[in-house]
Design a protein around this motif. Structure first.
Motif, PDB file in Angstrom:
ATOM      1  N   VAL A  51       0.821  -1.212   0.000  1.00 45.42           N
ATOM      2  CA  VAL A  51       0.000   0.000   0.000  1.00 45.42           C
ATOM      3  C   VAL A  51       0.858   1.266   0.000  1.00 45.42           C
ATOM      4  CG1 VAL A  51      -1.832   1.218   1.226  1.00 45.42           C
ATOM      5  CG2 VAL A  51      -1.790  -1.252   1.225  1.00 45.42           C
ATOM      6  N   SER A  52       2.047   1.182   0.507  1.00 43.56           N
ATOM      7  CA  SER A  52       2.887   2.383   0.588  1.00 43.56           C
ATOM      8  C   SER A  52       3.695   2.621  -0.683  1.00 43.56           C
ATOM      9  CB  SER A  52       3.816   2.291   1.794  1.00 43.56           C
ATOM     10  OG  SER A  52       4.696   1.190   1.638  1.00 43.56           O
ATOM     11  N   CYS A  53       3.412   1.853  -1.733  1.00 43.88           N
ATOM     12  CA  CYS A  53       4.162   1.997  -2.981  1.00 43.88           C
ATOM     13  C   CYS A  53       3.339   2.687  -4.053  1.00 43.88           C
ATOM     14  CB  CYS A  53       4.612   0.633  -3.502  1.00 43.88           C
ATOM     15  SG  CYS A  53       5.800  -0.177  -2.428  1.00 43.88           S
ATOM     16  N   LEU A  54       4.052   3.285  -4.991  1.00 41.19           N
ATOM     17  CA  LEU A  54       3.474   4.014  -6.106  1.00 41.19           C
ATOM     18  C   LEU A  54       4.156   3.537  -7.374  1.00 41.19           C
ATOM     19  CD1 LEU A  54       1.879   6.658  -7.079  1.00 41.19           C
ATOM     20  CD2 LEU A  54       4.061   7.809  -6.741  1.00 41.19           C
ATOM     21  N   TRP A  55       3.391   3.224  -8.410  1.00 41.30           N
ATOM     22  CA  TRP A  55       3.966   2.762  -9.666  1.00 41.30           C
ATOM     23  C   TRP A  55       3.941   3.913 -10.667  1.00 41.30           C
ATOM     24  CZ3 TRP A  55       6.665  -1.248 -11.393  1.00 41.30           C
ATOM     25  CH2 TRP A  55       6.762  -1.452 -12.774  1.00 41.30           C
ATOM     26  N   CYS A  56       5.043   4.140 -11.340  1.00 39.84           N
ATOM     27  CA  CYS A  56       5.141   5.191 -12.347  1.00 39.84           C
ATOM     28  C   CYS A  56       5.357   4.534 -13.704  1.00 39.84           C
ATOM     29  CB  CYS A  56       6.290   6.141 -12.008  1.00 39.84           C
ATOM     30  SG  CYS A  56       6.375   7.549 -13.119  1.00 39.84           S
ATOM     31  N   TYR A  57       4.432   4.774 -14.655  1.00 41.90           N
ATOM     32  CA  TYR A  57       4.526   4.145 -15.966  1.00 41.90           C
ATOM     33  C   TYR A  57       5.614   4.761 -16.850  1.00 41.90           C
ATOM     34  CZ  TYR A  57       0.753   0.768 -15.943  1.00 41.90           C
ATOM     35  OH  TYR A  57      -0.005  -0.335 -15.702  1.00 41.90           O
ATOM     36  N   LEU A  63       7.964   3.163  -6.673  1.00 42.21           N
ATOM     37  CA  LEU A  63       8.508   4.230  -5.833  1.00 42.21           C
ATOM     38  C   LEU A  63       7.795   4.259  -4.494  1.00 42.21           C
ATOM     39  CD1 LEU A  63       8.330   6.961  -8.605  1.00 42.21           C
ATOM     40  CD2 LEU A  63      10.356   5.651  -7.978  1.00 42.21           C
ATOM     41  N   ASP A  64       8.446   4.811  -3.491  1.00 42.09           N
ATOM     42  CA  ASP A  64       7.795   5.023  -2.198  1.00 42.09           C
ATOM     43  C   ASP A  64       6.792   6.159  -2.344  1.00 42.09           C
ATOM     44  OD1 ASP A  64       9.080   3.086  -0.617  1.00 42.09           O
ATOM     45  OD2 ASP A  64      10.874   4.344  -0.516  1.00 42.09           O
ATOM     46  N   TYR A  65       5.586   5.937  -1.835  1.00 40.39           N
ATOM     47  CA  TYR A  65       4.574   6.991  -1.907  1.00 40.39           C
ATOM     48  C   TYR A  65       4.961   8.090  -0.925  1.00 40.39           C
ATOM     49  CZ  TYR A  65       0.064   9.294  -2.272  1.00 40.39           C
ATOM     50  OH  TYR A  65      -0.913  10.205  -2.502  1.00 40.39           O
ATOM     51  N   PRO A  66       4.993   9.350  -1.378  1.00 35.67           N
ATOM     52  CA  PRO A  66       5.361  10.438  -0.473  1.00 35.67           C
ATOM     53  C   PRO A  66       4.246  10.713   0.529  1.00 35.67           C
ATOM     54  CG  PRO A  66       4.802  11.303  -2.631  1.00 35.67           C
ATOM     55  CD  PRO A  66       4.751   9.816  -2.729  1.00 35.67           C
ATOM     56  N   ALA A  67       4.411  10.173   1.722  1.00 32.90           N
ATOM     57  CA  ALA A  67       3.345  10.250   2.723  1.00 32.90           C
ATOM     58  C   ALA A  67       3.096  11.672   3.200  1.00 32.90           C
ATOM     59  CB  ALA A  67       3.685   9.358   3.911  1.00 32.90           C
ATOM     60  N   ARG A  68       4.101  12.555   3.087  1.00 30.85           N
ATOM     61  CA  ARG A  68       3.910  13.944   3.528  1.00 30.85           C
ATOM     62  C   ARG A  68       2.992  14.712   2.590  1.00 30.85           C
ATOM     63  NH1 ARG A  68       8.974  15.336   2.495  1.00 30.85           N
ATOM     64  NH2 ARG A  68       9.809  13.248   2.479  1.00 30.85           N
ATOM     65  N   ASN A  69       2.899  14.308   1.353  1.00 30.43           N
ATOM     66  CA  ASN A  69       2.066  14.987   0.355  1.00 30.43           C
ATOM     67  C   ASN A  69       0.818  14.161   0.065  1.00 30.43           C
ATOM     68  OD1 ASN A  69       4.230  16.752   0.170  1.00 30.43           O
ATOM     69  ND2 ASN A  69       5.088  15.702  -1.608  1.00 30.43           N
ATOM     70  N   VAL A  70      -0.259  14.846  -0.220  1.00 31.26           N
ATOM     71  CA  VAL A  70      -1.473  14.132  -0.602  1.00 31.26           C
ATOM     72  C   VAL A  70      -1.307  13.577  -2.006  1.00 31.26           C
ATOM     73  CG1 VAL A  70      -3.944  14.355  -1.042  1.00 31.26           C
ATOM     74  CG2 VAL A  70      -2.914  15.557   0.870  1.00 31.26           C
ATOM     75  N   LEU A  71      -0.767  14.400  -2.897  1.00 32.10           N
ATOM     76  CA  LEU A  71      -0.522  13.972  -4.267  1.00 32.10           C
ATOM     77  C   LEU A  71       0.985  13.876  -4.483  1.00 32.10           C
ATOM     78  CD1 LEU A  71      -3.052  16.304  -6.085  1.00 32.10           C
ATOM     79  CD2 LEU A  71      -3.350  13.914  -5.511  1.00 32.10           C
ATOM     80  N   PRO A  72       1.412  12.912  -5.283  1.00 29.32           N
ATOM     81  CA  PRO A  72       2.855  12.818  -5.536  1.00 29.32           C
ATOM     82  C   PRO A  72       3.321  14.031  -6.345  1.00 29.32           C
ATOM     83  CG  PRO A  72       1.673  11.250  -6.890  1.00 29.32           C
ATOM     84  CD  PRO A  72       0.676  11.864  -5.963  1.00 29.32           C
ATOM     85  N   PRO A  73       4.477  14.575  -6.035  1.00 31.89           N
ATOM     86  CA  PRO A  73       4.964  15.731  -6.792  1.00 31.89           C
ATOM     87  C   PRO A  73       5.281  15.338  -8.236  1.00 31.89           C
ATOM     88  CG  PRO A  73       6.565  15.051  -5.139  1.00 31.89           C
ATOM     89  CD  PRO A  73       5.365  14.209  -4.949  1.00 31.89           C
ATOM     90  N   ARG A  78       4.494  12.089 -13.129  1.00 25.08           N
ATOM     91  CA  ARG A  78       3.317  12.863 -13.533  1.00 25.08           C
ATOM     92  C   ARG A  78       2.048  12.165 -13.046  1.00 25.08           C
ATOM     93  NH1 ARG A  78       3.836  13.606 -19.812  1.00 25.08           N
ATOM     94  NH2 ARG A  78       2.352  11.945 -19.453  1.00 25.08           N
ATOM     95  N   LEU A  79       1.007  12.954 -12.745  1.00 24.23           N
ATOM     96  CA  LEU A  79      -0.243  12.374 -12.234  1.00 24.23           C
ATOM     97  C   LEU A  79      -0.881  11.424 -13.235  1.00 24.23           C
ATOM     98  CD1 LEU A  79      -1.965  15.372 -10.428  1.00 24.23           C
ATOM     99  CD2 LEU A  79      -0.803  13.427  -9.417  1.00 24.23           C
ATOM    100  N   SER A  80      -0.774  11.710 -14.523  1.00 26.01           N
ATOM    101  CA  SER A  80      -1.392  10.835 -15.530  1.00 26.01           C
ATOM    102  C   SER A  80      -0.670   9.496 -15.643  1.00 26.01           C
ATOM    103  CB  SER A  80      -1.422  11.533 -16.888  1.00 26.01           C
ATOM    104  OG  SER A  80      -0.100  11.846 -17.299  1.00 26.01           O
TER     105      SER A  80
END
Length: 179
Positions: A51-57, A63-73, A78-80
């Motif tokens: 759950v703490s991971c983020l996939w970037c296409y 990547l580690d999800y930036p817990a301090r931010n609501v949205l990843p920088p 990129r958000l898309s």
């Protein structure tokens, strides 16, 4: 009243749909031991099991999800192109969908409150006004009915007078009544 019932059931249905957990693919029942997201190699599904991971296409990296931010920088991904939770929904679509659902919920709650307030206001002052209005209408109908009766009586009296039936003394049986 049916509109309020329909609207409340739609709001309830939307709330239930929003609260259901969304999962794609296989789900593991045992929690995975915490490992660094950067050490996970493979596909999006493997990365997002944590759950703490983020996939970037764009980089095909976990990547580690930036817990301090609501949205990843955007410098991270990129958000898309960012995926979190499920692989088939990107952050842009997730933000838009949640904004639409939140807006619909707020609008429907506002409409429900307005309708309830209007109904309560009508109920609290309505019956007295309705009764007064009904009494006034009834009196107007009675007055018109009395006027029509009076008009009919004058017309009948004119007809009787025309044919000599108005006075009782001219009636053939009137002489028996006087004796």
């Amino acid at each position: 009243m049916e509109f309020l019932k329909l609207l409340s059931s739609v709001v309830l249905l939307l709330a239930c749909i929003c609260c259901l957990p969304v999962s794609c693919g296989e789900s593991s029942t045992t929690p995975l031991p915490h490992q660094a997201c950067s050490s996970i190699t493979g596909s999006c599904e493997e990365c997002l099991k944590n759950v703490s991971c983020l996939w970037c296409y764009t980089t095909n990296a976990c990547l580690d999800y930036p817990a301090r931010n609501v949205l990843p920088p955007s410098k991270l991904c990129r958000l898309s192109d960012a995926r979190w939770g499920v692989c088939w929904v990107n952050f842009e679509a997730l933000i838009i969908a949640m904004a639409v659902v939140g807006g619909i919920l707020l609008i429907s709650i506002t409409i429900c409150c307005c309708c309830c307030c209007c109904c309560c206001r009508k109920r609290s002052s309505g019956p007295d006004r309705d009764e007064e209005r009904m009494v006034r209408r009834r009196e107007e109908r009675m007055q018109r009915s009395d006027e029509r009766k009076a008009e009919r009586k004058t017309k009948h009296d004119e007809i009787r007078k025309k044919y000599g039936l108005l006075s009782k003394s001219d009636h053939p049986y009137s002489r028996f009544e006087n004796d």
